[in-house]
Design a protein around this motif. Structure first.
Motif, PDB file in Angstrom:
ATOM      1  N   ASP A  10       7.840   4.777   1.660  1.00  0.00           N
ATOM      2  CA  ASP A  10       7.824   3.757   2.694  1.00  0.00           C
ATOM      3  C   ASP A  10       6.666   2.789   2.465  1.00  0.00           C
ATOM      4  O   ASP A  10       5.637   3.168   1.892  1.00  0.00           O
ATOM      5  CB  ASP A  10       7.658   4.393   4.079  1.00  0.00           C
ATOM      6  N   LEU A  11       6.841   1.553   2.939  1.00  0.00           N
ATOM      7  CA  LEU A  11       5.757   0.573   2.976  1.00  0.00           C
ATOM      8  C   LEU A  11       5.453   0.263   4.426  1.00  0.00           C
ATOM      9  O   LEU A  11       6.367   0.012   5.211  1.00  0.00           O
ATOM     10  CB  LEU A  11       6.167  -0.734   2.298  1.00  0.00           C
ATOM     11  N   GLU A  12       4.182   0.270   4.781  1.00  0.00           N
ATOM     12  CA  GLU A  12       3.772  -0.101   6.129  1.00  0.00           C
ATOM     13  C   GLU A  12       2.639  -1.115   5.991  1.00  0.00           C
ATOM     14  O   GLU A  12       1.548  -0.775   5.529  1.00  0.00           O
ATOM     15  CB  GLU A  12       3.314   1.117   6.920  1.00  0.00           C
ATOM     16  N   LEU A  13       2.920  -2.355   6.378  1.00  0.00           N
ATOM     17  CA  LEU A  13       1.971  -3.455   6.229  1.00  0.00           C
ATOM     18  C   LEU A  13       1.646  -3.985   7.621  1.00  0.00           C
ATOM     19  O   LEU A  13       2.503  -4.565   8.279  1.00  0.00           O
ATOM     20  CB  LEU A  13       2.578  -4.559   5.360  1.00  0.00           C
ATOM     21  N   ARG A  14       0.422  -3.790   8.069  1.00  0.00           N
ATOM     22  CA  ARG A  14       0.029  -4.140   9.444  1.00  0.00           C
ATOM     23  C   ARG A  14      -0.999  -5.264   9.456  1.00  0.00           C
ATOM     24  O   ARG A  14      -1.847  -5.346   8.563  1.00  0.00           O
ATOM     25  CB  ARG A  14      -0.582  -2.921  10.141  1.00  0.00           C
ATOM     26  N   ASP A  15      -0.929  -6.099  10.488  1.00  0.00           N
ATOM     27  CA  ASP A  15      -1.928  -7.136  10.751  1.00  0.00           C
ATOM     28  C   ASP A  15      -2.131  -8.069   9.556  1.00  0.00           C
ATOM     29  O   ASP A  15      -3.251  -8.397   9.190  1.00  0.00           O
ATOM     30  CB  ASP A  15      -3.256  -6.494  11.169  1.00  0.00           C
ATOM     31  N   VAL A  16      -1.029  -8.506   8.950  1.00  0.00           N
ATOM     32  CA  VAL A  16      -1.097  -9.420   7.811  1.00  0.00           C
ATOM     33  C   VAL A  16      -1.204 -10.844   8.345  1.00  0.00           C
ATOM     34  O   VAL A  16      -0.461 -11.236   9.241  1.00  0.00           O
ATOM     35  CB  VAL A  16       0.135  -9.262   6.892  1.00  0.00           C
ATOM     36  N   ARG A  17      -2.121 -11.613   7.782  1.00  0.00           N
ATOM     37  CA  ARG A  17      -2.375 -12.968   8.280  1.00  0.00           C
ATOM     38  C   ARG A  17      -2.065 -14.028   7.230  1.00  0.00           C
ATOM     39  O   ARG A  17      -2.722 -15.059   7.175  1.00  0.00           O
ATOM     40  CB  ARG A  17      -3.821 -13.071   8.728  1.00  0.00           C
ATOM     41  N   GLY A  18      -1.067 -13.758   6.414  1.00  0.00           N
ATOM     42  CA  GLY A  18      -0.653 -14.698   5.375  1.00  0.00           C
ATOM     43  C   GLY A  18       0.685 -14.270   4.818  1.00  0.00           C
ATOM     44  O   GLY A  18       1.434 -13.537   5.460  1.00  0.00           O
ATOM     45  N   ALA A  19       0.980 -14.707   3.609  1.00  0.00           N
ATOM     46  CA  ALA A  19       2.259 -14.410   2.976  1.00  0.00           C
ATOM     47  C   ALA A  19       2.383 -12.920   2.681  1.00  0.00           C
ATOM     48  O   ALA A  19       1.386 -12.223   2.469  1.00  0.00           O
ATOM     49  CB  ALA A  19       2.376 -15.206   1.681  1.00  0.00           C
ATOM     50  N   ILE A  20       3.636 -12.430   2.686  1.00  0.00           N
ATOM     51  CA  ILE A  20       3.919 -11.023   2.376  1.00  0.00           C
ATOM     52  C   ILE A  20       5.007 -10.962   1.312  1.00  0.00           C
ATOM     53  O   ILE A  20       6.026 -11.632   1.416  1.00  0.00           O
ATOM     54  CB  ILE A  20       4.416 -10.244   3.612  1.00  0.00           C
ATOM     55  N   ASP A  21       4.783 -10.122   0.304  1.00  0.00           N
ATOM     56  CA  ASP A  21       5.795  -9.810  -0.696  1.00  0.00           C
ATOM     57  C   ASP A  21       5.779  -8.294  -0.853  1.00  0.00           C
ATOM     58  O   ASP A  21       4.823  -7.738  -1.382  1.00  0.00           O
ATOM     59  CB  ASP A  21       5.470 -10.494  -2.023  1.00  0.00           C
ATOM     60  N   GLY A  22       6.822  -7.626  -0.337  1.00  0.00           N
ATOM     61  CA  GLY A  22       6.847  -6.173  -0.367  1.00  0.00           C
ATOM     62  C   GLY A  22       8.210  -5.646  -0.756  1.00  0.00           C
ATOM     63  O   GLY A  22       9.234  -6.209  -0.361  1.00  0.00           O
ATOM     64  N   ALA A  23       8.229  -4.567  -1.539  1.00  0.00           N
ATOM     65  CA  ALA A  23       9.503  -3.993  -1.960  1.00  0.00           C
ATOM     66  C   ALA A  23       9.347  -2.502  -2.213  1.00  0.00           C
ATOM     67  O   ALA A  23       8.301  -2.026  -2.652  1.00  0.00           O
ATOM     68  CB  ALA A  23      10.002  -4.676  -3.228  1.00  0.00           C
ATOM     69  N   THR A  24      10.434  -1.766  -1.922  1.00  0.00           N
ATOM     70  CA  THR A  24      10.513  -0.354  -2.262  1.00  0.00           C
ATOM     71  C   THR A  24      11.947  -0.040  -2.662  1.00  0.00           C
ATOM     72  O   THR A  24      12.878  -0.671  -2.173  1.00  0.00           O
ATOM     73  CB  THR A  24      10.071   0.564  -1.103  1.00  0.00           C
ATOM     74  N   SER A  25      12.094   0.916  -3.558  1.00  0.00           N
ATOM     75  CA  SER A  25      13.451   1.302  -3.952  1.00  0.00           C
ATOM     76  C   SER A  25      13.866   2.605  -3.293  1.00  0.00           C
ATOM     77  O   SER A  25      14.960   3.075  -3.528  1.00  0.00           O
ATOM     78  CB  SER A  25      13.558   1.416  -5.477  1.00  0.00           C
ATOM     79  N   GLY A  26      13.024   3.163  -2.461  1.00  0.00           N
ATOM     80  CA  GLY A  26      13.396   4.408  -1.815  1.00  0.00           C
ATOM     81  C   GLY A  26      12.653   4.661  -0.535  1.00  0.00           C
ATOM     82  O   GLY A  26      11.935   5.644  -0.419  1.00  0.00           O
ATOM     83  N   GLY A  27      12.797   3.794   0.447  1.00  0.00           N
ATOM     84  CA  GLY A  27      12.120   4.015   1.717  1.00  0.00           C
ATOM     85  C   GLY A  27      12.271   2.843   2.651  1.00  0.00           C
ATOM     86  O   GLY A  27      12.932   1.854   2.346  1.00  0.00           O
ATOM     87  N   ASP A  28      11.642   2.981   3.807  1.00  0.00           N
ATOM     88  CA  ASP A  28      11.660   1.934   4.826  1.00  0.00           C
ATOM     89  C   ASP A  28      10.491   0.977   4.613  1.00  0.00           C
ATOM     90  O   ASP A  28       9.456   1.360   4.058  1.00  0.00           O
ATOM     91  CB  ASP A  28      11.551   2.542   6.225  1.00  0.00           C
TER      92      ASP A  28
END
Length: 132
Positions: A10-28
Motif C-alpha cells: 500500500d501507499l499512504e501519502l499524507r499532508d502533501v502540499r504539491g504534485a503527487i506521482d504514486g503507483a503500486t502494483s499490489g495494494g491500495d
C-alpha cells in the motif's frame, strides 16, 4: 511534491502540499493533498493495478479530474463490481468491450486546472473533499 512507487504494498501519502506521482502494483493508494496556494503546480497521478485509490483534496482547489477503472472478466464469470465515488461532480460512464469493462469518470472542478489522473484495474476510486 512527492514521487512514491512500490511493486507490492500500500501507499499512504499524507499532508502533501504539491504534485503527487504514486503507483503500486499490489495494494491500495491513499493520498491527501493539503496545499492552500493553488498557483503552485499540483498535478496528481495515482495508479494501482491491484487495489483501490482514495484521494482527498481541498474543496476549493481548481483541477481537472480523469479517473478510470478497467476490469477484466474473471474466468467465465462476471465482472467484479467497482465504482468511482466522488464528492465533486463528474461525468461517469461504463462501457464493456470483449472481456473488459471500463469505467471512466472525468470533469473540471472549480473551473478546471492541473490534471488529477487516477487509474486502477481492481478496486474503487474515491475522490473526497478534505476535511478542514
Amino acid at each position: 511534491s512527492i514521487t512514491a512507487n512500490t511493486s507490492g504494498g500500500d501507499l499512504e501519502l499524507r499532508d502533501v502540499r504539491g504534485a503527487i506521482d504514486g503507483a503500486t502494483s499490489g495494494g491500495d493508494v491513499t493520498a491527501s493533498l493539503t496545499l492552500t496556494d493553488f498557483s503552485k503546480p499540483h498535478p496528481v497521478t495515482l495508479r494501482s493495478s491491484g487495489g483501490s485509490i482514495t484521494l482527498s483534496i481541498p474543496e476549493k482547489m481548481p483541477a481537472t479530474i480523469r479517473a478510470e477503472i478497467i476490469m477484466d472478466r474473471r474466468g467465465w464469470g462476471s465482472f467484479e463490481r467497482y465504482e468511482i465515488i466522488s464528492d465533486f461532480p463528474l461525468t461517469i460512464n461504463k462501457d464493456e468491450e470483449g472481456g473488459r469493462e471500463r469505467i471512466p469518470g472525468e470533469g473540471p472542478i472549480n473551473g478546471g486546472g492541473d490534471v488529477i489522473d487516477l487509474s486502477t484495474s481492481s478496486g474503487n476510486i474515491e475522490i473526497r473533499k478534505a476535511r478542514p
